[in-house]
Design a protein around this motif. Structure first.
Motif, PDB file in Angstrom:
ATOM      1  N   TYR A 116      10.765  50.024   9.849  1.00 22.40           N
ATOM      2  CA  TYR A 116      10.103  48.732   9.995  1.00 22.40           C
ATOM      3  C   TYR A 116       9.868  48.230   8.573  1.00 22.40           C
ATOM      4  CZ  TYR A 116       8.815  49.152  14.965  1.00 22.40           C
ATOM      5  OH  TYR A 116       8.826  49.241  16.330  1.00 22.40           O
ATOM      6  N   SER A 119       7.470  43.215   5.093  1.00 24.79           N
ATOM      7  CA  SER A 119       7.518  41.884   4.507  1.00 24.79           C
ATOM      8  C   SER A 119       6.124  41.564   3.995  1.00 24.79           C
ATOM      9  CB  SER A 119       7.938  40.860   5.560  1.00 24.79           C
ATOM     10  OG  SER A 119       7.640  39.550   5.096  1.00 24.79           O
ATOM     11  N   THR A 125      10.743  40.853   1.187  1.00 24.93           N
ATOM     12  CA  THR A 125      10.768  42.113   1.930  1.00 24.93           C
ATOM     13  C   THR A 125      10.968  43.273   0.965  1.00 24.93           C
ATOM     14  OG1 THR A 125      11.699  40.972   3.827  1.00 24.93           O
ATOM     15  CG2 THR A 125      11.940  43.358   3.794  1.00 24.93           C
TER      16      THR A 125
ATOM     17  N   GLN B  37      11.711  41.175  12.208  1.00 25.24           N
ATOM     18  CA  GLN B  37      10.447  41.493  12.843  1.00 25.24           C
ATOM     19  C   GLN B  37       9.379  41.314  11.782  1.00 25.24           C
ATOM     20  OE1 GLN B  37      10.229  45.555  14.292  1.00 25.24           O
ATOM     21  NE2 GLN B  37       9.206  44.764  16.100  1.00 25.24           N
ATOM     22  N   ALA B  38       8.369  40.491  12.102  1.00 25.68           N
ATOM     23  CA  ALA B  38       7.297  40.216  11.146  1.00 25.68           C
ATOM     24  C   ALA B  38       7.875  39.849   9.771  1.00 25.68           C
ATOM     25  CB  ALA B  38       6.355  41.409  11.030  1.00 25.68           C
ATOM     26  N   GLY B  39       8.911  39.022   9.790  1.00 24.56           N
ATOM     27  CA  GLY B  39       9.467  38.508   8.545  1.00 24.56           C
ATOM     28  C   GLY B  39      10.436  39.433   7.829  1.00 24.56           C
ATOM     29  N   ALA B  40      10.586  40.668   8.299  1.00 26.50           N
ATOM     30  CA  ALA B  40      11.465  41.611   7.613  1.00 26.50           C
ATOM     31  C   ALA B  40      12.672  41.945   8.490  1.00 26.50           C
ATOM     32  CB  ALA B  40      10.710  42.886   7.256  1.00 26.50           C
ATOM     33  N   GLU B  41      13.828  41.964   7.858  1.00 25.59           N
ATOM     34  CA  GLU B  41      15.048  42.252   8.596  1.00 25.59           C
ATOM     35  C   GLU B  41      15.232  43.763   8.758  1.00 25.59           C
ATOM     36  OE1 GLU B  41      18.925  41.051   6.826  1.00 25.59           O
ATOM     37  OE2 GLU B  41      18.912  39.598   8.453  1.00 25.59           O
ATOM     38  N   PHE B  42      15.624  44.185   9.952  1.00 27.47           N
ATOM     39  CA  PHE B  42      15.945  45.600  10.154  1.00 27.47           C
ATOM     40  C   PHE B  42      17.298  45.695  10.839  1.00 27.47           C
ATOM     41  CE2 PHE B  42      15.467  46.119  14.731  1.00 27.47           C
ATOM     42  CZ  PHE B  42      14.694  45.014  15.076  1.00 27.47           C
ATOM     43  N   GLU B  43      17.914  46.862  10.703  1.00 30.19           N
ATOM     44  CA  GLU B  43      19.247  47.056  11.233  1.00 30.19           C
ATOM     45  C   GLU B  43      19.210  47.946  12.464  1.00 30.19           C
ATOM     46  OE1 GLU B  43      22.081  48.368   8.267  1.00 30.19           O
ATOM     47  OE2 GLU B  43      23.479  49.011   9.815  1.00 30.19           O
ATOM     48  N   THR B  76      17.659  51.846  16.692  1.00 36.92           N
ATOM     49  CA  THR B  76      17.095  51.129  15.543  1.00 36.92           C
ATOM     50  C   THR B  76      16.281  52.077  14.675  1.00 36.92           C
ATOM     51  OG1 THR B  76      15.020  50.487  16.630  1.00 36.92           O
ATOM     52  CG2 THR B  76      16.912  49.017  16.949  1.00 36.92           C
ATOM     53  N   GLN B  77      16.501  53.370  14.821  1.00 35.99           N
ATOM     54  CA  GLN B  77      15.815  54.404  14.041  1.00 35.99           C
ATOM     55  C   GLN B  77      14.325  54.444  14.351  1.00 35.99           C
ATOM     56  OE1 GLN B  77      17.691  56.305  12.248  1.00 35.99           O
ATOM     57  NE2 GLN B  77      19.389  55.134  11.432  1.00 35.99           N
ATOM     58  N   SER B  78      13.937  53.910  15.502  1.00 29.38           N
ATOM     59  CA  SER B  78      12.547  53.983  15.919  1.00 29.38           C
ATOM     60  C   SER B  78      12.549  54.131  17.435  1.00 29.38           C
ATOM     61  CB  SER B  78      11.803  52.710  15.499  1.00 29.38           C
ATOM     62  OG  SER B  78      10.646  52.541  16.295  1.00 29.38           O
ATOM     63  N   ASP B  80      10.163  54.223  19.571  1.00 32.36           N
ATOM     64  CA  ASP B  80       9.274  53.274  20.259  1.00 32.36           C
ATOM     65  C   ASP B  80       9.987  51.949  20.461  1.00 32.36           C
ATOM     66  OD1 ASP B  80       7.351  55.158  20.103  1.00 32.36           O
ATOM     67  OD2 ASP B  80       6.268  54.249  18.423  1.00 32.36           O
ATOM     68  N   ARG B  81      10.588  51.474  19.389  1.00 38.29           N
ATOM     69  CA  ARG B  81      11.246  50.179  19.453  1.00 38.29           C
ATOM     70  C   ARG B  81      12.450  50.232  20.386  1.00 38.29           C
ATOM     71  NH1 ARG B  81      11.960  47.837  13.806  1.00 38.29           N
ATOM     72  NH2 ARG B  81      13.395  49.585  13.626  1.00 38.29           N
ATOM     73  N   ASN B  84      11.402  50.041  23.880  1.00 38.57           N
ATOM     74  CA  ASN B  84      10.899  48.695  24.150  1.00 38.57           C
ATOM     75  C   ASN B  84      12.024  47.697  24.409  1.00 38.57           C
ATOM     76  OD1 ASN B  84       8.672  47.134  24.506  1.00 38.57           O
ATOM     77  ND2 ASN B  84       7.858  47.502  22.463  1.00 38.57           N
ATOM     78  N   THR B 166       7.457  33.775  16.393  1.00 34.63           N
ATOM     79  CA  THR B 166       6.507  34.089  15.329  1.00 34.63           C
ATOM     80  C   THR B 166       6.682  35.510  14.792  1.00 34.63           C
ATOM     81  OG1 THR B 166       4.983  34.544  17.128  1.00 34.63           O
ATOM     82  CG2 THR B 166       4.674  32.481  15.942  1.00 34.63           C
ATOM     83  N   VAL B 167       6.896  36.460  15.669  1.00 38.87           N
ATOM     84  CA  VAL B 167       6.985  37.840  15.202  1.00 38.87           C
ATOM     85  C   VAL B 167       8.431  38.348  15.173  1.00 38.87           C
ATOM     86  CG1 VAL B 167       6.395  40.224  15.769  1.00 38.87           C
ATOM     87  CG2 VAL B 167       4.640  38.473  15.782  1.00 38.87           C
TER      88      VAL B 167
END
Ligand code: HEM
Ligand code: HEM
Lengths: 184, 183
Positions: A116, A119, A125, B37-43, B76-78, B80-81, B84, B166-167
């Motif tokens: 995660y 940011s 980020t 997510q929350a402004g940060a890009e994840f792969e 996504t290496q998580s 929980d996610r 979801n 937003t998120v």
């Protein structure tokens, strides 16, 4: 009151750092302890994002604050203090500076390990500092949560010591850190 | 007799060129996405997908690509996610286990560069997408790379409270990096 410290008083900059850190910590604890109780949803993620942003702000502030600390004279402690008290003050301040950095770094590492990315207020980020790993996330979550309580204990000592200086020793150690105090 | 033989081998080779079927090398290929997510890009990546690829640079009209993605294989290496993502609010995997990508036309736009017009189906919604990609073929191994940005909400991915951006950002970059062997 000057910007820089003198041998007897904290300057505006040192006070600004100290008190913005106080507000930062209060916000981090309030958000930190309430955010994870929220149901999974956008609001929870927004709170966590805010917690992370403020936490990284504290980290940045801590770095600049330490640089400032070492490029300034530091007001001497009162002569009335026993050597053990001086050491106590000194070590607790070192501990506070340490946790100001270790605590946000553990959060950043936790977020990285969970993939995660952080940011900072949506401005930019941060790169991940750890490879994704479930074991690392579990460990860092535990560490971050336990250290949070450890810091609370340290801060309780810190604040009690400041109050003791003021009400029992009746020296100027508390008042010289107050932002608008003119009496010293 | 020799003539017949030559004729047959020529025919065989010709059909091989025309058919030009490709099988994807799973271990050297990646099909994934970047979401925010929350402004940060994840792969993230989809570990399991199957493909039917018929591709010939000299016969683009007869070329066709179909990819079927197993959504539950998302990583996504998580954990929980990942769990979801498969719920009803997101991909609704129990109802729509697969996403599909089916080309309609493929055109050449430059040296080694192509444009596919394709139907992308996710969560039961089909949208036409334009996907530019590059392709090189070297010693019977094709290497294709491309990326397309889609609006997740246009597919209904992220329902209710998640429909707002937003998120979780609306734009999702889907990318692939595939290596395939000529059949
Ligand atoms: C000085 C800085 C920080 C302080 C004082 C602080 C404090 C806290 C506290 C009190 C909690 C709640 C712990 C619990 O419920 O057991 C918490 C949780 C958390 N913090 Fe921080 N934090 C700081 C910095 C950061 C940073 C920089 C990040 C990330 C970049 C971060 C990420 C998190 C996360 C993800 C959680 C939730 C962990 C969980 O799921 O239980 N924190 N923090
Ligand atoms: C209401 C809460 C607080 C009060 C009343 C307070 C009071 C003080 C006072 C009076 C001093 C000056 C000590 C001296 O004259 O040498 C001081 C120094 C310091 N405080 Fe606090 N403090 C509080 C909260 C915090 C917090 C939350 C932090 C950090 C997380 C912190 C970190 C420090 C550090 C590192 C110093 C040493 C400064 C230096 O000499 O370099 N304080 N504090």
């Amino acid at each position: 009151m000057s910007l820089r410290n003198t041998k007897t008083a904290f300057g505006r900059v040192a006070k600004f750092f100290h008190w913005s850190m106080v507000f930062g910590f209060i916000a981090l604890y309030v958000i930190g302890f309430t955010m994870t109780d929220l149901p999974i949803g956008p609001e929870m993620f927004e709170r966590i994002a805010l917690h992370k942003s403020i936490g990284i702000g504290v980290l940045a502030l801590a770095v600049v604050r330490l640089i400032w600390r070492f490029s300034n004279p530091n007001p001497a402690l009162p002569d009335t203090m026993a050597p053990s008290e001086r050491w106590g003050a000194h070590f607790s301040h070192i501990a506070l500076y340490t946790v100001m950095m270790v605590m946000p770094l553990s959060g950043w590492a936790m977020s990285s390990a969970a993939n995660y990315p952080v940011s900072v207020f949506g401005w930019f980020t941060l790169p991940n500092i750890l490879a994704p790993s479930k074991a690392a996330v579990d460990f860092l979550k535990e560490f971050h949560g336990l250290l949070a309580w450890g810091i609370l204990g340290l801060l309780a000592l810190h604040v009690l010591a400041a109050l003791k200086h003021h009400y029992i020793n009746k020296d100027n150690v508390l008042t010289r850190m107050l932002p608008f105090y003119k009496g010293n | 007799m020799l003539r017949l033989f030559t004729f047959l081998t020529t025919l065989l080779m010709a059909t091989q060129v025309m058919a030009a079927d490709w099988s994807v090398r799973k271990e050297d290929s990646k099909l994934g996405f970047f979401a925010t997510q929350a402004g940060a890009e994840f792969e993230g990546a989809f570990k399991t997908f199957s493909s039917e690829i018929r591709f010939d640079v000299n016969d683009l009209a007869g070329s066709e690509v179909k990819i079927t993605i197993d959504i539950a294989s998302v990583d996504t290496q998580s954990a929980d996610r990942d769990s979801n993502i498969t719920t009803q609010d997101w991909f609704y995997v129990s109802e729509y286990p697969n996403a599909t990508f089916q080309t309609k036309t493929i055109t050449k736009v430059g040296e080694g560069r192509y444009l596919a017009i394709a139907d992308l189906t996710m969560r039961g919604v089909t949208k036409e997408v334009e996907l530019p990609f590059t392709l090189t073929i070297d010693a019977g191994v094709a290497h294709a790379q491309g990326e397309v940005t889609v609006s997740r909400t246009a597919f209904g991915i992220g329902q209710g409270q998640w429909a707002a951006n937003t998120v979780v950002g609306d734009d999702v970059r889907i990318f692939f990096d595939l290596k395939a062997d000529a059949q």
